[in-house]
Motif scaffolding. Structure first.
Motif, PDB file in Angstrom:
ATOM      1  N   MET A 151      64.079  53.511  18.999  1.00  0.00           N
ATOM      2  CA  MET A 151      63.543  53.299  20.344  1.00  0.00           C
ATOM      3  C   MET A 151      64.175  52.146  21.094  1.00  0.00           C
ATOM      4  SD  MET A 151      59.423  53.750  19.778  1.00  0.00           S
ATOM      5  CE  MET A 151      59.012  53.239  21.477  1.00  0.00           C
ATOM      6  N   PHE A 152      64.459  51.035  20.389  1.00  0.00           N
ATOM      7  CA  PHE A 152      64.667  49.771  21.086  1.00  0.00           C
ATOM      8  C   PHE A 152      66.084  49.214  21.008  1.00  0.00           C
ATOM      9  CE2 PHE A 152      60.097  49.755  20.176  1.00  0.00           C
ATOM     10  CZ  PHE A 152      59.601  49.453  21.438  1.00  0.00           C
ATOM     11  N   LYS A 153      66.540  48.737  22.163  1.00  0.00           N
ATOM     12  CA  LYS A 153      67.654  47.809  22.209  1.00  0.00           C
ATOM     13  C   LYS A 153      67.076  46.450  21.835  1.00  0.00           C
ATOM     14  CE  LYS A 153      71.577  45.817  23.079  1.00  0.00           C
ATOM     15  NZ  LYS A 153      72.732  46.027  22.172  1.00  0.00           N
ATOM     16  N   MET A 154      67.612  45.826  20.796  1.00  0.00           N
ATOM     17  CA  MET A 154      67.024  44.607  20.263  1.00  0.00           C
ATOM     18  C   MET A 154      67.852  43.392  20.648  1.00  0.00           C
ATOM     19  SD  MET A 154      65.988  46.041  16.505  1.00  0.00           S
ATOM     20  CE  MET A 154      65.317  47.715  16.372  1.00  0.00           C
ATOM     21  N   VAL A 155      67.159  42.382  21.167  1.00  0.00           N
ATOM     22  CA  VAL A 155      67.816  41.144  21.569  1.00  0.00           C
ATOM     23  C   VAL A 155      67.132  40.001  20.840  1.00  0.00           C
ATOM     24  CG1 VAL A 155      68.499  39.664  23.481  1.00  0.00           C
ATOM     25  CG2 VAL A 155      68.286  42.139  23.832  1.00  0.00           C
ATOM     26  N   ALA A 156      67.880  39.288  19.997  1.00  0.00           N
ATOM     27  CA  ALA A 156      67.318  38.207  19.178  1.00  0.00           C
ATOM     28  C   ALA A 156      67.322  36.885  19.941  1.00  0.00           C
ATOM     29  CB  ALA A 156      68.113  38.071  17.885  1.00  0.00           C
ATOM     30  N   THR A 205      52.564  57.234  20.315  1.00  0.00           N
ATOM     31  CA  THR A 205      52.397  58.172  21.424  1.00  0.00           C
ATOM     32  C   THR A 205      53.500  57.994  22.455  1.00  0.00           C
ATOM     33  OG1 THR A 205      49.997  58.217  21.123  1.00  0.00           O
ATOM     34  CG2 THR A 205      50.843  58.952  23.245  1.00  0.00           C
ATOM     35  N   ARG A 206      53.834  56.759  22.777  1.00  0.00           N
ATOM     36  CA  ARG A 206      54.885  56.500  23.749  1.00  0.00           C
ATOM     37  C   ARG A 206      56.243  56.948  23.200  1.00  0.00           C
ATOM     38  NH1 ARG A 206      53.634  53.916  28.113  1.00  0.00           N
ATOM     39  NH2 ARG A 206      55.766  53.178  28.446  1.00  0.00           N
ATOM     40  N   TYR A 207      56.436  56.830  21.909  1.00  0.00           N
ATOM     41  CA  TYR A 207      57.657  57.337  21.272  1.00  0.00           C
ATOM     42  C   TYR A 207      57.740  58.849  21.422  1.00  0.00           C
ATOM     43  CZ  TYR A 207      60.665  58.886  17.417  1.00  0.00           C
ATOM     44  OH  TYR A 207      61.622  59.520  16.673  1.00  0.00           O
ATOM     45  N   ASP A 208      56.641  59.531  21.124  1.00  0.00           N
ATOM     46  CA  ASP A 208      56.624  60.994  21.212  1.00  0.00           C
ATOM     47  C   ASP A 208      56.862  61.470  22.645  1.00  0.00           C
ATOM     48  OD1 ASP A 208      56.140  61.186  18.511  1.00  0.00           O
ATOM     49  OD2 ASP A 208      53.961  61.351  18.732  1.00  0.00           O
ATOM     50  N   MET A 213      56.493  53.248  32.279  1.00  0.00           N
ATOM     51  CA  MET A 213      57.008  51.974  31.776  1.00  0.00           C
ATOM     52  C   MET A 213      55.829  51.075  31.445  1.00  0.00           C
ATOM     53  SD  MET A 213      60.283  51.060  34.205  1.00  0.00           S
ATOM     54  CE  MET A 213      60.847  49.813  33.043  1.00  0.00           C
ATOM     55  N   LEU A 214      55.936  50.354  30.329  1.00  0.00           N
ATOM     56  CA  LEU A 214      54.898  49.410  29.919  1.00  0.00           C
ATOM     57  C   LEU A 214      55.556  48.248  29.192  1.00  0.00           C
ATOM     58  CD1 LEU A 214      51.819  48.808  29.615  1.00  0.00           C
ATOM     59  CD2 LEU A 214      51.968  49.923  27.379  1.00  0.00           C
ATOM     60  N   ALA A 215      55.143  47.029  29.532  1.00  0.00           N
ATOM     61  CA  ALA A 215      55.633  45.833  28.863  1.00  0.00           C
ATOM     62  C   ALA A 215      54.501  45.214  28.048  1.00  0.00           C
ATOM     63  CB  ALA A 215      56.153  44.819  29.889  1.00  0.00           C
ATOM     64  N   ILE A 216      54.776  44.924  26.778  1.00  0.00           N
ATOM     65  CA  ILE A 216      53.770  44.384  25.867  1.00  0.00           C
ATOM     66  C   ILE A 216      54.238  43.018  25.380  1.00  0.00           C
ATOM     67  CG2 ILE A 216      52.462  44.750  23.745  1.00  0.00           C
ATOM     68  CD1 ILE A 216      53.073  47.745  24.033  1.00  0.00           C
ATOM     69  N   ASP A 217      53.443  42.000  25.650  1.00  0.00           N
ATOM     70  CA  ASP A 217      53.746  40.633  25.215  1.00  0.00           C
ATOM     71  C   ASP A 217      52.909  40.302  23.984  1.00  0.00           C
ATOM     72  OD1 ASP A 217      54.917  38.149  25.261  1.00  0.00           O
ATOM     73  OD2 ASP A 217      53.562  37.322  26.773  1.00  0.00           O
ATOM     74  N   GLU A 218      53.414  39.355  23.178  1.00  0.00           N
ATOM     75  CA  GLU A 218      52.695  38.856  22.004  1.00  0.00           C
ATOM     76  C   GLU A 218      52.423  39.959  20.979  1.00  0.00           C
ATOM     77  OE1 GLU A 218      49.216  36.843  23.404  1.00  0.00           O
ATOM     78  OE2 GLU A 218      50.352  35.304  24.462  1.00  0.00           O
ATOM     79  N   ARG A 271      58.526  57.429  26.555  1.00  0.00           N
ATOM     80  CA  ARG A 271      58.198  56.487  27.611  1.00  0.00           C
ATOM     81  C   ARG A 271      58.929  55.158  27.383  1.00  0.00           C
ATOM     82  NH1 ARG A 271      56.625  60.663  29.668  1.00  0.00           N
ATOM     83  NH2 ARG A 271      54.514  61.044  30.444  1.00  0.00           N
ATOM     84  N   VAL A 272      59.342  54.520  28.474  1.00  0.00           N
ATOM     85  CA  VAL A 272      60.052  53.242  28.391  1.00  0.00           C
ATOM     86  C   VAL A 272      59.057  52.136  28.032  1.00  0.00           C
ATOM     87  CG1 VAL A 272      61.437  51.557  29.637  1.00  0.00           C
ATOM     88  CG2 VAL A 272      61.757  54.006  30.072  1.00  0.00           C
ATOM     89  N   THR A 273      59.368  51.391  26.976  1.00  0.00           N
ATOM     90  CA  THR A 273      58.487  50.321  26.514  1.00  0.00           C
ATOM     91  C   THR A 273      59.298  49.049  26.313  1.00  0.00           C
ATOM     92  OG1 THR A 273      57.186  51.991  25.325  1.00  0.00           O
ATOM     93  CG2 THR A 273      56.750  49.685  24.804  1.00  0.00           C
ATOM     94  N   LEU A 274      58.778  47.939  26.811  1.00  0.00           N
ATOM     95  CA  LEU A 274      59.404  46.637  26.634  1.00  0.00           C
ATOM     96  C   LEU A 274      58.455  45.763  25.816  1.00  0.00           C
ATOM     97  CD1 LEU A 274      59.721  47.627  29.869  1.00  0.00           C
ATOM     98  CD2 LEU A 274      61.391  45.784  29.821  1.00  0.00           C
ATOM     99  N   ILE A 275      58.978  45.051  24.842  1.00  0.00           N
ATOM    100  CA  ILE A 275      58.136  44.266  23.940  1.00  0.00           C
ATOM    101  C   ILE A 275      58.750  42.891  23.704  1.00  0.00           C
ATOM    102  CG2 ILE A 275      57.345  44.072  21.536  1.00  0.00           C
ATOM    103  CD1 ILE A 275      56.934  47.017  21.437  1.00  0.00           C
TER     104      ILE A 275
END
Length: 221
Positions: A208-213, A174-177, A145-150, A180-184
């Motif tokens: 990849m992503f559940k998107m929340v506006a 790479t994380r897509y391949d 798991m990795l969270a990426i801000d900005e 891996r769980v990624t939060l942005i």
């Protein structure tokens, strides 16, 4: 050539090979209050108080549902206008995940408290690690798991030994391949992501992503 006997396979066995992503073991409804408290705590740390309106409640419910799904989308993308609570939600999710993932800590034991399940890095930190600390960059690629801000303010094209590289695109690809769980959190919507990073990454984001506006005016007043 040996003939493969497909009769010994069945759909359940094949489906069982699909990896499950991290999920909090509870119903989404039971996670709304803890996530709300985590969000409020993150707001309070910045010296302000939170007002729960209908829009924020809907976002909390959406994120809580995502956190409890074993086979849902691997990532969570919080996007929208500046100052609307994206980073706060990202921090709240990470706080809740780390709390839920850690076993009960007994201060009487001689063991250290376990490391966080997920930490937050800035997109700029990804580029800096690629340039100056490749081991850290590779670890970012491997983490479950990795969270990426900005996301969206970092340099895209980086020169290394005369070669042109794209660290943030390489990381996310790479994380897509590796599933891996990624939060942005990002100010960019899907169209802006396509314009900045290209159609290929935008297409992967859709999968990849559940998107929340996050819309509306900034809370920073």
């Amino acid at each position: 050539m040996e003939t493969i006997n497909f009769e010994r396979f069945n759909s359940q066995q094949i489906a069982a090979q699909a990896p499950e992503r991290f999920a909090i073991e509870t119903d989404a409804a039971d996670l709304i209050k803890p996530l709300t408290l985590a969000y409020a705590a993150c707001v309070r740390e910045r010296g302000t108080e939170m007002e729960i309106d209908t829009d924020l409640q809907r976002k909390i419910e959406t994120v809580a549902k995502w956190l409890t799904l074993r086979h849902g989308r691997l990532g969570l993308l919080l996007y929208g206008n500046v100052g609307t609570g994206k980073t706060t939600m990202l921090r709240a999710v990470c706080r809740l995940v780390n709390y839920a993932a850690k076993p009960e800590y007994n201060e009487m034991t001689m063991y250290d408290a376990p490391r966080n399940t997920v930490d937050i890095v800035r997109a700029k930190d990804v580029v800096e690690a690629y340039q100056n600390d490749r081991k850290t960059f590779e670890k970012m690629c491997r983490l479950k798991m990795l969270a990426i801000d900005e996301f969206g303010v970092e340099a895209i094209d980086v020169k290394s030994f005369g070669n042109s590289n794209e660290p943030i695109i390489d990381l996310l690809s790479t994380r897509y391949d590796r599933q891996r769980v990624t939060l942005i959190s990002s100010n960019l919507d899907l169209d802006e992501i396509r314009n900045r990073y290209g159609l290929r990454l935008q297409d992967r984001f859709v999968e990849m992503f559940k998107m929340v506006a996050f819309t509306g005016e900034t809370f920073r007043k």
